[in-house]
Enzyme design. Structure first.
Site, mmCIF file in Angstrom:
data_model
loop_
_atom_site.group_PDB
_atom_site.id
_atom_site.type_symbol
_atom_site.label_atom_id
_atom_site.label_comp_id
_atom_site.label_asym_id
_atom_site.label_seq_id
_atom_site.Cartn_x
_atom_site.Cartn_y
_atom_site.Cartn_z
ATOM 1 N N CYS A 113 -37.880 62.139 -2.978
ATOM 2 C CA CYS A 113 -39.050 61.243 -2.974
ATOM 3 C C CYS A 113 -39.223 60.510 -1.639
ATOM 4 O O CYS A 113 -40.266 59.911 -1.387
ATOM 5 C CB CYS A 113 -38.954 60.236 -4.110
ATOM 6 S SG CYS A 113 -38.830 61.014 -5.719
ATOM 7 N N HIS A 247 -43.600 54.403 -2.591
ATOM 8 C CA HIS A 247 -43.397 55.544 -3.486
ATOM 9 C C HIS A 247 -43.735 55.109 -4.910
ATOM 10 O O HIS A 247 -43.325 54.037 -5.363
ATOM 11 C CB HIS A 247 -41.947 56.020 -3.394
ATOM 12 C CG HIS A 247 -41.604 57.029 -4.435
ATOM 13 N ND1 HIS A 247 -42.390 58.127 -4.673
ATOM 14 C CD2 HIS A 247 -40.578 57.084 -5.327
ATOM 15 C CE1 HIS A 247 -41.863 58.832 -5.658
ATOM 16 N NE2 HIS A 247 -40.774 58.218 -6.072
ATOM 17 N N ASN A 277 -45.149 59.978 -11.148
ATOM 18 C CA ASN A 277 -44.294 60.130 -9.961
ATOM 19 C C ASN A 277 -44.405 61.574 -9.462
ATOM 20 O O ASN A 277 -43.950 62.495 -10.136
ATOM 21 C CB ASN A 277 -42.853 59.781 -10.342
ATOM 22 C CG ASN A 277 -41.881 59.881 -9.170
ATOM 23 O OD1 ASN A 277 -42.212 60.456 -8.132
ATOM 24 N ND2 ASN A 277 -40.694 59.337 -9.342
HETATM 25 N N1 COA Z 1 -39.873 56.971 -25.151
HETATM 26 C C1 COA Z 1 -39.338 56.124 -26.019
HETATM 27 N N2 COA Z 1 -38.103 55.615 -25.893
HETATM 28 C C2 COA Z 1 -37.397 56.004 -24.801
HETATM 29 C C3 COA Z 1 -37.915 56.885 -23.857
HETATM 30 C C4 COA Z 1 -39.202 57.387 -24.054
HETATM 31 N N3 COA Z 1 -39.791 58.240 -23.210
HETATM 32 N N4 COA Z 1 -36.991 57.064 -22.883
HETATM 33 C C5 COA Z 1 -35.935 56.310 -23.205
HETATM 34 N N5 COA Z 1 -36.183 55.676 -24.378
HETATM 35 C C6 COA Z 1 -35.320 54.761 -25.112
HETATM 36 C C7 COA Z 1 -33.864 54.889 -24.725
HETATM 37 O O1 COA Z 1 -33.246 55.919 -25.449
HETATM 38 C C8 COA Z 1 -33.350 53.519 -25.101
HETATM 39 O O2 COA Z 1 -33.110 53.485 -26.467
HETATM 40 P P1 COA Z 1 -31.850 52.669 -27.088
HETATM 41 O O3 COA Z 1 -32.077 51.260 -26.674
HETATM 42 O O4 COA Z 1 -31.956 52.936 -28.525
HETATM 43 O O5 COA Z 1 -30.644 53.274 -26.429
HETATM 44 C C9 COA Z 1 -34.515 52.585 -24.814
HETATM 45 O O6 COA Z 1 -35.670 53.431 -24.778
HETATM 46 C C10 COA Z 1 -34.402 51.846 -23.511
HETATM 47 O O7 COA Z 1 -34.012 52.786 -22.507
HETATM 48 P P2 COA Z 1 -33.751 52.361 -21.019
HETATM 49 O O8 COA Z 1 -33.250 53.543 -20.276
HETATM 50 O O9 COA Z 1 -32.953 51.112 -21.014
HETATM 51 O O10 COA Z 1 -35.244 52.004 -20.562
HETATM 52 P P3 COA Z 1 -35.722 51.406 -19.214
HETATM 53 O O11 COA Z 1 -36.465 50.164 -19.458
HETATM 54 O O12 COA Z 1 -34.619 51.385 -18.178
HETATM 55 O O13 COA Z 1 -36.782 52.484 -18.748
HETATM 56 C C11 COA Z 1 -37.020 54.269 -17.178
HETATM 57 C C12 COA Z 1 -36.363 53.807 -18.477
HETATM 58 C C13 COA Z 1 -36.576 55.695 -16.907
HETATM 59 C C14 COA Z 1 -38.530 54.231 -17.356
HETATM 60 C C15 COA Z 1 -36.611 53.332 -16.028
HETATM 61 O O14 COA Z 1 -35.229 53.144 -16.024
HETATM 62 C C16 COA Z 1 -37.044 53.833 -14.685
HETATM 63 O O15 COA Z 1 -38.211 53.916 -14.398
HETATM 64 N N6 COA Z 1 -36.061 54.150 -13.797
HETATM 65 C C17 COA Z 1 -36.352 54.653 -12.497
HETATM 66 C C18 COA Z 1 -36.754 56.079 -12.641
HETATM 67 C C19 COA Z 1 -37.315 56.634 -11.383
HETATM 68 O O16 COA Z 1 -38.219 56.085 -10.850
HETATM 69 N N7 COA Z 1 -36.764 57.746 -10.933
HETATM 70 C C20 COA Z 1 -37.227 58.440 -9.811
HETATM 71 C C21 COA Z 1 -37.034 57.617 -8.594
HETATM 72 S S1 COA Z 1 -37.447 58.479 -7.172
#
Ligand code: COA
Length: 320
Positions: A113, A247, A277
């Site tokens: 990215c 980004h 993204n």
């Molecule tokens: N729909 C519903 N629930 C989901 C889900 C989805 N698509 N994806 C994850 N969950 C659930 C998880 O299983 C978790 O459940 P639990 O509490 O029962 O274990 C809960 O939602 C919370 O998950 P968590 O991972 O803590 O959520 P978050 O607030 O951190 O959001 C992302 C997850 C991936 C959206 C976030 O961490 C993020 O954006 N990270 C950066 C990703 C990124 O930008 N990557 C590329 C960078 S170049």
């Protein structure tokens, strides 16, 4: 004084628009969860036979039209991508052939990215050393091809597309052009974001995996610090920045970066609600959208921070 100036932008998004509700039919998720946790509403996904170089070509043609330039005027091509059509030749080489331009360097940059900022640094070097005068710099990705569509934690986040700029060597008295570049990386953090395969291991591209919360934390911390470093290198203060074209990974990440930098969120260009993204394509797609709708105006100071697998991160500061 010679400067590297963005003289035109262009972009391309595949015709197919996929809503959160459509994804919710396939994996256990919901429109409400995706909107709240990421800010994403829709994404564009490439058609079955549409390739990264097809999208790069469409974006390049639009940039050439905007510049009023013929493809023959292009004497360098650098494409940022982690999802090329083939392992070799590069997307840049395919693009050169499709455009009918000849001579000059053509190559791909792999920095996930962060790829577009890294590609700008390559093109800037070509212009500074006199290797080229008009370089096509492109971010193009088919993220849909490396997504595990059964993994709800990653499949909701990504989209496909391409963005292009023409970076040209200009000798004039104005200060427009690239003012500063900062690129950093830490290979020890390679385990938190990557793909499960590759040519020399599985002979497949593999699927994208990540530790979402860790990537989020590093994204906020490192895109904030690298923006500070690049803006200082340009001899400017953060308050001089008109637009941050970061980004596009997550709306909450953008808000957290704004808070870290003490900048109003309104100064951040946001396209991830419609594009999701698109990895190396996300910054040039956002740049093109905001340049065409008139938000970005001549003389504006832009900061372009990015973070991606590697981990790699960087920021380019530009006077438009
Ligand atoms: N729909 C519903 N629930 C989901 C889900 C989805 N698509 N994806 C994850 N969950 C659930 C998880 O299983 C978790 O459940 P639990 O509490 O029962 O274990 C809960 O939602 C919370 O998950 P968590 O991972 O803590 O959520 P978050 O607030 O951190 O959001 C992302 C997850 C991936 C959206 C976030 O961490 C993020 O954006 N990270 C950066 C990703 C990124 O930008 N990557 C590329 C960078 S170049």
């Amino acid at each position: 004084m010679a400067r590297s100036v963005i003289i035109a932008t262009g972009s391309y998004l595949p015709a197919r628009v996929v809503t959160n509700d459509v994804l919710a039919e396939k994996v256990d998720t919901s429109d409400a969860w995706i909107r709240e946790r990421t800010g994403i509403i829709t994404r564009h996904l490439a058609a079955e036979n549409e390739t990264t170089s097809d999208m790069a070509l469409a974006a390049a043609r639009r940039a050439l039209t905007a510049a009023g330039l013929d493809a023959q005027a292009i004497d360098g091509i650098v494409v940022a991508t982690s999802t090329p059509d083939t392992t070799m030749p590069s997307v840049a080489s395919k693009l050169q052939s499709a455009l009918g331009s000849r001579g000059g360097p053509a190559l791909d940059v792999v920095a996930a990215c962060t790829g577009f900022v890294a590609a700008l640094s390559v093109a800037h070097g070509w212009l500074e050393t006199g290797l080229a005068r008009n370089v096509l710099v492109i971010g193009a990705e088919s993220m849909s091809r490396i997504i595990d569509w059964n993994d709800r934690t990653t499949c909701i986040l990504f989209g496909d597309g391409a963005g292009a700029v023409i970076l040209a060597r200009k000798e004039d008295e104005s200060r427009r052009g690239i003012l500063a570049l900062q690129l950093e990386s830490d290979g020890a953090l390679g385990t938190i974001l990557g793909t499960s395969g590759g040519v020399s291991t599985t002979q497949t591209a593999g699927f994208l995996f990540m530790e979402g919360q860790e990537v989020f934390r590093h994204g906020v911390e490192k895109m904030s610090s690298v923006t500070r470093a690049a803006v200082a290198k340009a001899g400017l203060a953060l308050s001089d920045v008109t637009w941050v074209v970061a980004h596009q990974a997550n709306a909450r990440m953008i808000i957290a970066i704004a808070r870290q930098l003490k900048l109003p969120p309104e100064r951040f260009i946001v396209t991830l609600d419609r594009h999701a993204n698109t990895s190396a394509a996300s910054i040039p797609l956002a740049l093109d959208a905001a340049a065409r709708d008139g938000r970005i105006a001549p003389g504006d100071i832009l900061a372009l921070p990015a973070l991606g697998a590697g981990l790699t991160w960087g920021c380019c500061v530009i006077c438009w």
